[in-house]
Design an enzyme around this catalytic site. Structure first.
Site, PDB file in Angstrom:
ATOM      1  N   HIS A   1       0.850  -1.192   0.000  1.00 22.03           N
ATOM      2  CA  HIS A   1       0.000   0.000   0.000  1.00 22.03           C
ATOM      3  C   HIS A   1       0.883   1.239   0.000  1.00 22.03           C
ATOM      4  O   HIS A   1       1.497   1.572   1.016  1.00 22.03           O
ATOM      5  CB  HIS A   1      -0.918  -0.005   1.218  1.00 22.03           C
ATOM      6  CG  HIS A   1      -1.825  -1.199   1.265  1.00 22.03           C
ATOM      7  ND1 HIS A   1      -1.408  -2.427   1.724  1.00 22.03           N
ATOM      8  CD2 HIS A   1      -3.119  -1.362   0.885  1.00 22.03           C
ATOM      9  CE1 HIS A   1      -2.412  -3.299   1.627  1.00 22.03           C
ATOM     10  NE2 HIS A   1      -3.462  -2.679   1.129  1.00 22.03           N
TER      11      HIS A   1
ATOM     12  N   GLU B   1     -17.036  -5.005  24.827  1.00 24.84           N
ATOM     13  CA  GLU B   1     -16.165  -6.177  24.925  1.00 24.84           C
ATOM     14  C   GLU B   1     -14.954  -6.044  24.006  1.00 24.84           C
ATOM     15  O   GLU B   1     -13.836  -6.412  24.368  1.00 24.84           O
ATOM     16  CB  GLU B   1     -16.944  -7.445  24.567  1.00 24.84           C
ATOM     17  CG  GLU B   1     -18.136  -7.740  25.465  1.00 24.84           C
ATOM     18  CD  GLU B   1     -19.379  -6.946  25.085  1.00 24.84           C
ATOM     19  OE1 GLU B   1     -19.373  -6.261  24.030  1.00 24.84           O
ATOM     20  OE2 GLU B   1     -20.376  -7.000  25.835  1.00 24.84           O
TER      21      GLU B   1
ATOM     22  N   HIS C   1     -27.286 -16.121  25.029  1.00 27.61           N
ATOM     23  CA  HIS C   1     -26.273 -15.933  26.069  1.00 27.61           C
ATOM     24  C   HIS C   1     -25.536 -17.229  26.410  1.00 27.61           C
ATOM     25  O   HIS C   1     -24.660 -17.223  27.266  1.00 27.61           O
ATOM     26  CB  HIS C   1     -26.926 -15.377  27.341  1.00 27.61           C
ATOM     27  CG  HIS C   1     -27.294 -13.929  27.241  1.00 27.61           C
ATOM     28  ND1 HIS C   1     -28.060 -13.428  26.215  1.00 27.61           N
ATOM     29  CD2 HIS C   1     -26.990 -12.859  28.030  1.00 27.61           C
ATOM     30  CE1 HIS C   1     -28.218 -12.118  26.392  1.00 27.61           C
ATOM     31  NE2 HIS C   1     -27.587 -11.754  27.468  1.00 27.61           N
TER      32      HIS C   1
END
Lengths: 671, 671
Positions: A35, A414, A476
């Site tokens: 890149h 999270e 869950h």
């Protein structure tokens, strides 16, 4: 863009930056991949940063009080390789730059932590770097409070691109940094308005300035090609007490025919383009050639921090010997000597009192004795503190008013938590752990993989690890997550059966230096199964004989975590019928796999029927049921075949047939 | 909070809302688990929404032009169960409400799609619902353009909590909605300032109003307990051309002693608390008792939309027969009759011309013939359009100026893309597919799991599926991802070996009605291995004999995707030495597993040595190497043992020993 005007305005700066741009063009051309555009666009910002602000000494890349530089836009790896080479990092030779993206080179396609000094973290998966940077800044704030400003006082700089800012994890990181006023964090946004698919407007029209301000950041907007503006903005950012974002308006692939296009994002390898671009730059040198005056300016930059580093070393010698030792221990990642005795004492006490507690609670019991003797632990939870049992009494809560606090309320983030934990571990001096429900490893997965790939020993405290969580239901209840995590290289997945194994698991996790740990912990109470105290850390073997057959051994039951109790009960049923049954507790497959073959054969000898029980899908268990054997044998699995359901835990175990009777029946059907 | 004043100001509204609140209290108490506070806080907003705005008819829950209501804050499931029960959805009986969170009840801990009518999506993992909602709104905009306003003209409402807004995926969703001016999307933010760990300020101080505005949303701020403000705000939101966010200031667990506390987030089960709260509400009825007047008001609300629904049905009959049929077909999720012939023709052409193309390119070839005959496909990529090969010539790009466009530039938002795809599939009428690099399934994992759990047949186009991607290096090279995805229940992971298998894979993915598909596609070119045209879709069997042993069968090689070529070359080596070798192509384990045992034994008979080759970790392969066998046999795996590296692809295959020679050697070592 008027390149000539840029050249004329700051001729020496221009040539220093051009060195980055031309090394990038040459390396990408040599690799025929990579890149080009990002390093070409951000070369001015990086040059000013390294020249005037970044506190570093190329001859001492591990100096703990250096500023950290994180290239979140990791595809622009030639930017950092150029900087490291030009400033004289000894491992980043021109040969390495020439071998960009080739096997064995330290110049991988994306910056890989551990390949070269000066690469503070592995980046490439977008958004991770900026979220790691938050962790670096957290560690710095916390350690500054702990060890004092004389030893810890540095900045974390991060170059982030549009891609980093579109990834959701960046919002989590921005939120954490804003909430906690991480004033030593400075993000330089490469505002080039180009992504792979085209202009940013194709997919986004977020006002990033307003977005960062909304989360409490200090924001400036500058021309990313004007060295004076860059310098002034960084200077100002260093002085604010908030985290800073500097929106640097840049031109991707500056000065080339691909400037300001998504083509410029990728590999610019055309000889004509490279020739024309170098001509526009006023760069009349051969491939990989850096003129002496430019090279010597850069080398001086690389040495700029030497005196500051020496002054720091002198200050280190001024502090008390115990502080020096503690500082060194924490940066070495060593556990304190007394950890071993502390864990042994806890194990003994548990074996005697035989509590019936959930392993998440057992984890808290372990942390309650660990945290007071390990000032480097830094815990947290993604808004499930009371459920993950991650907060112990001595920690204090981290925040702008309590930088010594070692506990973080991460919020419902999270992924941001996991990436921040990686950043803290990479910074050094801090051992990070963080909790959520096991099922939400899904959300953190991008960062967990990087923990494993980089080999940073963070600890994921994943509670509510099966259908045993009960009524919250299938969204869950993890069923495939143990398999997912076990399939990941360099990740220890430990699922302890009781409070003793949990204490052992913590000892292993904290002592680990290059492997992260996932603890899979139960919501529901479990009996103590390790009622005979052993000094030895049995969990360290990965699997061991928990209960031997009384009559002639016809069956071996393998189980982990909450199902060890079921295996023991099944053994009782089988022994009552005269079927000699061994129970093997297997808290950690990875560690068992690392034992020598003779140990593995001792634990799982050929001959008996093998049945495994685990409240999860059986994916991967065939390895232990069949894969390691040289003899014809039979095996079976008792566990889940699909997603869970919403009901009380005991009902679910019955419903899904994960019971002692089912295990015993399976054994009998195979005999 | 002055409950008495609220009661007095709008007495009838108050009682309707109190019905939700008390059903919640009673159900949570009966279950002794659940989340009381959120439904108690948002009952006023929900009541006004259902009473005055939501277009629905409880007797016709599948009416395609209904408004969609999505409870992103899924822990507050009793809110939606109460609403469905009160408005008279026939399946949501009082018995079901009483069995909240019990095995077999449709009232799971979190709302599960498919359990009850009126549950538009499974929520609970935070942030998913708001991101699904974006997909619902996308599908509505696109179908409104396609089928006309007479058939499609409805809103998507979403209740989101603080947790939803902290999750990174929400930022991705907000960005997509803002960019595309999804004016029919209205998010009601439950601004109660409470999370599980405490007040929101513990972890966040983001100004959500400014944050949404920064991404182009229309934002209002109201008192979430004032029915007039709620009504006016929704009315205004419906009229704006931007997506709307209404910040509803509410009190969690309103009126109870746990109001405005994190305790109120959870299960309020104390009999005293419930009694006192009901008293404060002026609610003098027994558990689960709804007075007749309140019940009849709610039932009237449930019938409110009947005439509108009938008018819609009349309009449907007015449009052309072909349009009716097409509308019905798309909502049934049926593929057009000519798909089968189209795929067969493509396969024939490929078998004849035998192109050597990457399977990502083969996927584009398939889509080029599929998209023109399936107007319901909606494709996209997370900023890797040219790499994922997801855009075909006829699609048009979706945007505010082209609602008919069927291609979305999602930006660098894998998670938001996946969740939006789920929303589109759940909405009905649209078949969504989206691409990224296989490695970044990590980022989308939270939504991929929900595709599988809900059984929505979206298609993930995951290209660059191994070290075969080359120089980008280990951060971009999946090694554990096939195992992760295969471990997930109800997910078809198809890794085609060539362009023929790729065409077959697309046929299967599009025809699937309750299982999502992950396509694992190569970056590198692969030869056509299916050179004999077959009408039968061999991929549908999961595994099949691609090449039979010429001499006596001594070995079976199993491979998927890009390694089938290697297996065939290994077979040549072995046959040259007189070792008869069968090659089994195994594009989809899940489909193979669904075949009867006799088919599986036919493909993998006992006896010969088995060797599997796959450029990924071997986790899970033991199932096929050993697990299905009644006889002593030997097997081996040739693949990855850890993370990849940065180098050209061919170099990496050599370096990691994934070669025909290595496979042949493995066979010979086992013979």
């Amino acid at each position: 863009m008027d390149i000539a005007a840029l050249r004329k305005a700051h001729p020496e700066h221009w040539m220093r930056a051009a060195a980055i741009r031309t090394l990038t063009l040459d390396a990408v051309a040599a690799a025929n991949s990579g890149h080009s555009g990002m390093p070409m666009g951000m070369a001015d910002v990086a040059t000013v940063l390294y020249e005037k602000h970044l506190k570093f000494d190329a001859s001492a890349p591990d100096w703990p009080d250096r500023d950290r530089f994180i290239l979140s836009a990791g595809h622009g790896s030639m930017l950092i390789y150029s900087l490291l080479h030009l400033t004289g990092y000894s491992d980043m030779t021109l040969e390495q730059v020439k071998n960009f993206r080739q096997l064995g080179a330290i110049t991988a396609g994306h910056p890989e932590y551990g390949h070269a000094k000066g690469i503070e973290t592995t980046t490439g998966p977008l958004g991770q770097g900026i979220a790691n940077a938050v962790g670096f800044a957290l560690a710095e704030e916390n350690q500054r409070a702990r060890f004092g400003k004389k030893l810890v006082d540095h900045y974390t700089y991060c170059i982030a691109g549009d891609g980093c800012l579109m990834e959701g994890v960046s919002q989590e990181a921005i939120g954490i940094a804003g909430r906690h006023e991480l004033g030593h964090l400075i993000v330089l946004w490469d505002n080039n308005n180009i992504t792979i698919d085209g202009t940013v407007e194709l997919s986004d029209r977020t006002d990033q300035v307003q977005r960062f301000k909304a989360s409490g950041w200090h924001v400036q907007e500058i021309d990313g090609h004007d060295p004076e503006q860059i310098d002034a903005a960084i200077e100002k950012a260093k002085k604010t007490k908030k985290p800073s974002m500097i929106a640097c308006k840049t031109h991707i692939a500056l000065g080339s025919s691909a400037q300001d296009t998504s083509k410029g994002h990728g590999a610019l390898t055309s000889a004509d383009l490279i020739r024309d671009t170098k001509e526009a730059y006023g760069w009349s040198y051969g491939p990989f050639e850096i003129p002496d005056d430019v090279k010597s300016q850069w080398e001086a930059i690389g040495k700029r921090g030497a005196s500051e580093r020496q002054a720091w070393e002198a200050r280190l010698l001024e502090v008390s010997g115990s502080k020096q030792k503690e500082f060194a221990r924490c940066y070495a990642g060593d556990v304190p000597k007394k950890l071993s005795a502390t864990i042994k004492a806890l194990k003994k006490q548990i074996s005697e009192s035989q509590p019936k507690v959930a392993t998440r609670k057992a984890s808290e019991m372990a942390l309650e004795v660990i945290n007071p003797i390990m000032g480097e632990t830094f815990g947290g939870s993604a808004d499930l503190t009371g459920s993950n049992n991650t907060l112990t009494s001595d920690m204090g809560v981290f925040g702008p008013d309590n930088r010594k606090g070692r506990y973080m309320y991460y919020g419902i983030r999270e992924h941001g938590m996991a990436a921040a934990m990686n950043g803290m571990a990479l910074h050094g001096g801090t051992k990070a752990y963080g909790g959520t429900f096991m099922c939400f490893t899904d959300y953190a997965r991008g960062a967990i993989r990087l923990s494993a790939l980089m080999g940073v020993p963070v600890t994921y405290v994943m509670t509510h690890d099966s259908i045993g969580l009960g009524e919250d239901g299938p969204t869950h209840q993890p069923v495939e997550h143990l398999a997912m995590l076990r399939a990941t290289p360099n990740l220890n997945v430990i699922r302890p059966a009781d409070a003793v194994e949990t204490a052992e698991a913590w000892e292993l996790a904290l002592a680990s230096k290059s492997t992260p740990t996932v603890m899979a912990l139960s919501r529901q109470n479990l009996p103590t199964v390790r009622t005979d105290h052993t000094l030895k850390n049995q969990t360290s073997m990965g699997a061991y004989v928990l209960a031997e057959a009384e009559s002639k051994r016809q069956a071996i039951l393998m189980a982990t975590g909450s199902e060890v109790e079921i295996a023991l009960a099944a053994r009782d049923l089988l022994e009552a019928e005269g079927i000699g049954t061994r129970v093997v507790s297997m808290p950690c497959w990875e560690l068992f796999d690392q034992q020598d073959e003779s140990y593995r054969r001792k634990i799982l000898p050929a001959g008996p029927v093998r049945v495994a029980v685990e409240a999860a899908v059986g994916f991967g268990w065939d390895r232990w049921l069949f894969g390691e054997r040289g003899k014809r044998d039979k095996g079976g699995f008792v566990g889940m075949e699909g997603f869970g359901a919403s009901a009380p835990a005991e009902t679910l175990y019955e419903h899904f047939g994960i019971t002692a009777q089912a295990v015993a029946d399976k054994v009998k059907s195979l005999l």
